[in-house]
Design a protein around this motif. Sequence first.
Motif, PDB file in Angstrom:
ATOM      1  N   GLU A 252      -3.778   0.170  -3.272  1.00 50.05           N
ATOM      2  CA  GLU A 252      -2.846  -0.511  -3.347  1.00 50.05           C
ATOM      3  C   GLU A 252      -2.329  -1.228  -4.896  1.00 50.05           C
ATOM      4  O   GLU A 252      -3.197  -1.133  -5.765  1.00 50.05           O
ATOM      5  CB  GLU A 252      -4.450  -2.142  -2.925  1.00 50.05           C
TER       6      GLU A 252
ATOM      7  N   ARG B  65      -5.973   4.096   7.770  1.00 45.55           N
ATOM      8  CA  ARG B  65      -6.469   6.284   7.649  1.00 45.55           C
ATOM      9  C   ARG B  65      -6.449   5.716   9.526  1.00 45.55           C
ATOM     10  O   ARG B  65      -5.570   7.599   9.937  1.00 45.55           O
ATOM     11  CB  ARG B  65      -7.607   6.073   7.699  1.00 45.55           C
TER      12      ARG B  65
ATOM     13  N   ASP C  71      -8.266   0.302   3.965  1.00 41.20           N
ATOM     14  CA  ASP C  71      -8.053   1.476   3.980  1.00 41.20           C
ATOM     15  C   ASP C  71      -8.371   1.800   5.412  1.00 41.20           C
ATOM     16  O   ASP C  71      -7.967   2.820   5.889  1.00 41.20           O
ATOM     17  CB  ASP C  71      -8.701   2.133   2.849  1.00 41.20           C
TER      18      ASP C  71
ATOM     19  N   ILE D  46      -4.551   6.235  -1.004  1.00 45.47           N
ATOM     20  CA  ILE D  46      -4.187   5.750  -0.336  1.00 45.47           C
ATOM     21  C   ILE D  46      -4.767   4.693  -1.305  1.00 45.47           C
ATOM     22  O   ILE D  46      -5.792   4.609  -2.605  1.00 45.47           O
ATOM     23  CB  ILE D  46      -5.422   4.485   0.709  1.00 45.47           C
TER      24      ILE D  46
ATOM     25  N   TYR E  10       1.051  -0.843  -0.202  1.00 45.20           N
ATOM     26  CA  TYR E  10       0.043  -0.020   0.133  1.00 45.20           C
ATOM     27  C   TYR E  10       1.059   1.117  -0.108  1.00 45.20           C
ATOM     28  O   TYR E  10       1.823   1.878   1.207  1.00 45.20           O
ATOM     29  CB  TYR E  10      -1.028  -0.168   1.160  1.00 45.20           C
TER      30      TYR E  10
ATOM     31  N   VAL F 253       0.691   4.975   1.187  1.00 45.66           N
ATOM     32  CA  VAL F 253      -0.229   5.937   1.469  1.00 45.66           C
ATOM     33  C   VAL F 253       0.191   7.143   1.315  1.00 45.66           C
ATOM     34  O   VAL F 253       1.100   7.496   1.599  1.00 45.66           O
ATOM     35  CB  VAL F 253      -0.492   5.602   3.037  1.00 45.66           C
TER      36      VAL F 253
END
Length: 128
Positions: A126, A111, A107, A124, A60, A62
């Motif tokens: 993936e 978060r 998510d 975000i 991921y 971010v």
Amino acid sequence: MDILKIIIPAIIISVLVIIAIVSVKTYLKNLAQGCCGAGGGKENKIKVDKSAVSEYKYKYTVEIAGMTCKNCSMRIENVFNRKNGILADVSLEKSQAVIYSKEPLTDFSVRQTIIGLGYSVTDITEEI
């Protein structure tokens, strides 16, 4: 009537003095602890074996807003690296974290972890 000309300015000045004192105390506390309250660098970076990235199935990226120093990025990275099955690499310069995990992450959980530390998540992505 004349007494109000004395009392009202005195109240206003008193309120301003209180605000100034609270502001200076807050500033001094932040100065002692670092900008993000990370203890002025007292927390050490958790060492992880980044060569083991191939063991992680999920990746991921971010985007994070609000990081202002290396302590900010280290705090975020350490929180994720303390979790079993997760490896994180946070870049202050890129304002992002790359998080690898052995199990899928939501998510929401990513978060909430970052927001709980006082930062914002702007995106975000993936990657599999």
